[in-house]
Motif scaffolding. Structure first.
Motif, PDB file in Angstrom:
ATOM      1  N   TYR A 194      41.285  54.252  65.614  1.00 30.16           N
ATOM      2  CA  TYR A 194      41.964  54.500  66.883  1.00 30.16           C
ATOM      3  C   TYR A 194      43.354  53.870  66.948  1.00 30.16           C
ATOM      4  O   TYR A 194      43.999  53.877  67.995  1.00 30.16           O
ATOM      5  CB  TYR A 194      41.133  53.993  68.077  1.00 30.16           C
ATOM      6  N   GLY A 195      43.810  53.300  65.853  1.00 31.16           N
ATOM      7  CA  GLY A 195      45.084  52.587  65.884  1.00 31.16           C
ATOM      8  C   GLY A 195      45.010  51.324  66.719  1.00 31.16           C
ATOM      9  O   GLY A 195      46.027  50.820  67.197  1.00 31.16           O
ATOM     10  N   ALA A 196      43.802  50.782  66.886  1.00 32.38           N
ATOM     11  CA  ALA A 196      43.582  49.594  67.721  1.00 32.38           C
ATOM     12  C   ALA A 196      43.579  48.352  66.831  1.00 32.38           C
ATOM     13  O   ALA A 196      42.553  47.998  66.244  1.00 32.38           O
ATOM     14  CB  ALA A 196      42.258  49.715  68.477  1.00 32.38           C
ATOM     15  N   TRP A 197      44.725  47.697  66.740  1.00 35.26           N
ATOM     16  CA  TRP A 197      44.879  46.517  65.892  1.00 35.26           C
ATOM     17  C   TRP A 197      44.743  45.240  66.716  1.00 35.26           C
ATOM     18  O   TRP A 197      45.024  45.239  67.910  1.00 35.26           O
ATOM     19  CB  TRP A 197      46.253  46.517  65.234  1.00 35.26           C
ATOM     20  N   ASN A 198      44.324  44.178  66.085  1.00 37.31           N
ATOM     21  CA  ASN A 198      44.373  42.863  66.712  1.00 37.31           C
ATOM     22  C   ASN A 198      44.665  41.819  65.640  1.00 37.31           C
ATOM     23  O   ASN A 198      44.702  42.119  64.439  1.00 37.31           O
ATOM     24  CB  ASN A 198      43.074  42.540  67.471  1.00 37.31           C
ATOM     25  N   ARG A 199      44.887  40.591  66.084  1.00 32.67           N
ATOM     26  CA  ARG A 199      45.290  39.545  65.148  1.00 32.67           C
ATOM     27  C   ARG A 199      44.261  39.345  64.041  1.00 32.67           C
ATOM     28  O   ARG A 199      44.612  39.193  62.862  1.00 32.67           O
ATOM     29  CB  ARG A 199      45.505  38.236  65.915  1.00 32.67           C
ATOM     30  N   ALA A 200      42.992  39.371  64.413  1.00 34.39           N
ATOM     31  CA  ALA A 200      41.942  39.141  63.416  1.00 34.39           C
ATOM     32  C   ALA A 200      41.953  40.218  62.334  1.00 34.39           C
ATOM     33  O   ALA A 200      41.790  39.924  61.148  1.00 34.39           O
ATOM     34  CB  ALA A 200      40.581  39.083  64.093  1.00 34.39           C
ATOM     35  N   SER A 201      42.144  41.483  62.733  1.00 36.44           N
ATOM     36  CA  SER A 201      42.127  42.551  61.724  1.00 36.44           C
ATOM     37  C   SER A 201      43.334  42.452  60.807  1.00 36.44           C
ATOM     38  O   SER A 201      43.234  42.736  59.605  1.00 36.44           O
ATOM     39  CB  SER A 201      42.066  43.925  62.398  1.00 36.44           C
ATOM     40  N   PHE A 202      44.503  42.046  61.344  1.00 33.25           N
ATOM     41  CA  PHE A 202      45.663  41.833  60.487  1.00 33.25           C
ATOM     42  C   PHE A 202      45.386  40.718  59.477  1.00 33.25           C
ATOM     43  O   PHE A 202      45.692  40.838  58.289  1.00 33.25           O
ATOM     44  CB  PHE A 202      46.893  41.471  61.324  1.00 33.25           C
ATOM     45  N   GLU A 203      44.832  39.612  59.951  1.00 32.38           N
ATOM     46  CA  GLU A 203      44.589  38.455  59.084  1.00 32.38           C
ATOM     47  C   GLU A 203      43.529  38.755  58.026  1.00 32.38           C
ATOM     48  O   GLU A 203      43.702  38.416  56.842  1.00 32.38           O
ATOM     49  CB  GLU A 203      44.174  37.257  59.930  1.00 32.38           C
ATOM     50  N   ILE A 204      42.452  39.409  58.435  1.00 31.11           N
ATOM     51  CA  ILE A 204      41.369  39.703  57.487  1.00 31.11           C
ATOM     52  C   ILE A 204      41.811  40.770  56.495  1.00 31.11           C
ATOM     53  O   ILE A 204      41.501  40.688  55.301  1.00 31.11           O
ATOM     54  CB  ILE A 204      40.097  40.113  58.249  1.00 31.11           C
ATOM     55  N   GLY A 205      42.542  41.756  56.973  1.00 24.37           N
ATOM     56  CA  GLY A 205      43.069  42.771  56.063  1.00 24.37           C
ATOM     57  C   GLY A 205      43.955  42.154  54.999  1.00 24.37           C
ATOM     58  O   GLY A 205      43.855  42.482  53.809  1.00 24.37           O
ATOM     59  N   ALA A 206      44.831  41.240  55.419  1.00 18.68           N
ATOM     60  CA  ALA A 206      45.710  40.564  54.461  1.00 18.68           C
ATOM     61  C   ALA A 206      44.905  39.724  53.477  1.00 18.68           C
ATOM     62  O   ALA A 206      45.197  39.681  52.281  1.00 18.68           O
ATOM     63  CB  ALA A 206      46.714  39.691  55.206  1.00 18.68           C
ATOM     64  N   ASP A 207      43.861  39.081  53.979  1.00 18.97           N
ATOM     65  CA  ASP A 207      43.032  38.252  53.114  1.00 18.97           C
ATOM     66  C   ASP A 207      42.328  39.094  52.048  1.00 18.97           C
ATOM     67  O   ASP A 207      42.050  38.612  50.948  1.00 18.97           O
ATOM     68  CB  ASP A 207      41.997  37.506  53.960  1.00 18.97           C
ATOM     69  N   LEU A 208      42.085  40.363  52.368  1.00 19.85           N
ATOM     70  CA  LEU A 208      41.450  41.274  51.417  1.00 19.85           C
ATOM     71  C   LEU A 208      42.491  42.012  50.575  1.00 19.85           C
ATOM     72  O   LEU A 208      42.141  42.906  49.806  1.00 19.85           O
ATOM     73  CB  LEU A 208      40.568  42.283  52.159  1.00 19.85           C
ATOM     74  N   GLY A 209      43.767  41.631  50.730  1.00 18.94           N
ATOM     75  CA  GLY A 209      44.812  42.194  49.889  1.00 18.94           C
ATOM     76  C   GLY A 209      45.328  43.542  50.340  1.00 18.94           C
ATOM     77  O   GLY A 209      45.820  44.321  49.521  1.00 18.94           O
ATOM     78  N   MET A 210      45.239  43.836  51.646  1.00 20.97           N
ATOM     79  CA  MET A 210      45.651  45.151  52.132  1.00 20.97           C
ATOM     80  C   MET A 210      46.784  45.037  53.148  1.00 20.97           C
ATOM     81  O   MET A 210      46.875  44.056  53.889  1.00 20.97           O
ATOM     82  CB  MET A 210      44.463  45.867  52.782  1.00 20.97           C
ATOM     83  N   GLU A 211      47.617  46.071  53.174  1.00 15.92           N
ATOM     84  CA  GLU A 211      48.682  46.194  54.147  1.00 15.92           C
ATOM     85  C   GLU A 211      48.271  47.187  55.234  1.00 15.92           C
ATOM     86  O   GLU A 211      47.595  48.182  54.945  1.00 15.92           O
ATOM     87  CB  GLU A 211      49.973  46.688  53.475  1.00 15.92           C
ATOM     88  N   PRO A 212      48.681  46.962  56.487  1.00  8.94           N
ATOM     89  CA  PRO A 212      48.314  47.876  57.574  1.00  8.94           C
ATOM     90  C   PRO A 212      49.308  49.028  57.723  1.00  8.94           C
ATOM     91  O   PRO A 212      50.515  48.818  57.749  1.00  8.94           O
ATOM     92  CB  PRO A 212      48.368  46.960  58.801  1.00  8.94           C
ATOM     93  N   LEU A 213      48.796  50.245  57.820  1.00  4.78           N
ATOM     94  CA  LEU A 213      49.655  51.420  57.983  1.00  4.78           C
ATOM     95  C   LEU A 213      49.246  52.213  59.212  1.00  4.78           C
ATOM     96  O   LEU A 213      48.084  52.598  59.358  1.00  4.78           O
ATOM     97  CB  LEU A 213      49.580  52.315  56.744  1.00  4.78           C
ATOM     98  N   GLY A 214      50.213  52.446  60.088  1.00  2.65           N
ATOM     99  CA  GLY A 214      49.999  53.309  61.249  1.00  2.65           C
ATOM    100  C   GLY A 214      50.467  54.718  60.938  1.00  2.65           C
ATOM    101  O   GLY A 214      50.222  55.237  59.856  1.00  2.65           O
ATOM    102  N   TRP A 215      51.167  55.336  61.891  1.00  2.00           N
ATOM    103  CA  TRP A 215      51.661  56.694  61.661  1.00  2.00           C
ATOM    104  C   TRP A 215      52.845  56.960  62.577  1.00  2.00           C
ATOM    105  O   TRP A 215      53.091  56.247  63.548  1.00  2.00           O
ATOM    106  CB  TRP A 215      50.567  57.734  61.899  1.00  2.00           C
ATOM    107  N   THR A 216      53.579  58.004  62.256  1.00  4.09           N
ATOM    108  CA  THR A 216      54.725  58.426  63.040  1.00  4.09           C
ATOM    109  C   THR A 216      54.408  59.662  63.860  1.00  4.09           C
ATOM    110  O   THR A 216      54.810  59.775  65.013  1.00  4.09           O
ATOM    111  CB  THR A 216      55.918  58.753  62.105  1.00  4.09           C
ATOM    112  N   VAL A 217      53.705  60.612  63.251  1.00  2.00           N
ATOM    113  CA  VAL A 217      53.363  61.878  63.903  1.00  2.00           C
ATOM    114  C   VAL A 217      51.851  62.033  63.938  1.00  2.00           C
ATOM    115  O   VAL A 217      51.189  61.995  62.894  1.00  2.00           O
ATOM    116  CB  VAL A 217      53.986  63.075  63.145  1.00  2.00           C
TER     117      VAL A 217
END
Length: 279
Positions: A194-217
């Motif tokens: 749903y494009g619903a990000w929060n601080r925890a998901s950013f931190e855990i994603g980074a800890d797992l070696g991933m970058e967050p990508l949204g969208w333009t269109v």
């Protein structure tokens, strides 16, 4: 480079920033928070496309050429820095666009999408849900064989902000494990349902070696508006650096399949390069 990637697990983790670290003269990823977007002084790589007059690349080679350059290993941290906002678009030489498909893989629709992309020599990103991926690992392997990028879209598509940190980690980690088991490489990108990000998901994603990508269109194909409406939205939003959101599962996606057959060749004829954000 292949030898470096296989030398130890730590090196593979360091490579995960390659999608957003590159020479300013080649490509970098844009976010709404430019201060957090690192750009390394790596030696520029020739831009995709014809390099010598009278000797153009074949269309398929041109379209499949990845967007970013390799940065020196010493410039790659062990994992991505923690973002406060997702990347929303890509910045690359020329008219480059990224097509993304969420929620799959679904054996009813994903194979047709893969077939269309293959026919036109285009790469895309597939943000998969673990509960779909675990039973369709052959489609994951087909994606990688065709040069597409697999991203992490959680296990069961929940609203991340409503989950505890341990449940967020489980959602992301389980999905990464399935992908890594199937294709021998864990995802380097993730997208919050749903494009619903929060601080925890950013931190855990980074800890797992991933970058967050949204969208333009947003094609809004999840509303099942029909292929004509999807095509109109892609046409209206097309532009250099645009990231297009579509879905290959989660409902009746026949309209998405038909729309791709129409707008993909149109974009290519207009000079857009459809490819993925990492080498």
């Amino acid at each position: 480079m292949k030898e470096d990637q296989q030398s130890n697990p730590g090196r593979r983790a360091m490579l995960r920033l390659a999608a957003c670290v590159g020479a300013a003269a080649t490509v970098h990823v844009l976010t709404a928070d430019p201060a957090e977007s690192p750009v390394s002084p790596a030696k520029p790589r020739p831009a995709a496309g014809p390099q010598v007059a009278g000797a153009p690349l074949k269309p398929s080679a041109y379209r499949l050429r990845p967007m970013t350059a390799y940065a020196p290993p010493k410039l790659r941290p062990a994992r991505p820095p923690v973002r406060r906002k997702p990347f929303l678009r890509m910045d690359a030489p020329g008219r480059t666009m990224v097509l993304t498909f969420d929620d799959g893989p679904d054996p009813r629709y994903t194979p047709d999408i893969l077939k269309t992309l293959r026919r036109h020599g285009a790469r895309a990103m597939f943000f998969v849900c673990g509960e779909m991926a675990v039973d369709n690992q052959d489609l994951l392997r087909e994606m990688v064989d065709d040069g597409h990028v697999i991203g992490n879209h959680s296990w069961s598509h929940p609203l991340m902000p409503k989950l505890s940190r341990s449940r967020i980690r489980s959602q992301l980690e389980r999905t990464s494990d399935v992908v890594e088991k199937a294709v021998r490489e864990a995802p380097r990108w993730y997208r919050a349902p749903y494009g619903a990000w929060n601080r925890a998901s950013f931190e855990i994603g980074a800890d797992l070696g991933m970058e967050p990508l949204g969208w333009t269109v947003d094609t809004l194909d999840w509303t099942e508006p029909g292929s004509s409406a999807i095509v109109r939205r892609v046409r209206a939003g097309a532009g250099a650096g645009v990231v297009v959101l579509s879905h290959d599962a989660g409902g009746n996606r026949s309209g998405t399949v038909r729309a791709l057959r129409t707008y993909l060749p149109e974009l290519l004829d207009e000079g857009y390069r459809i490819t993925v954000p990492h080498a």
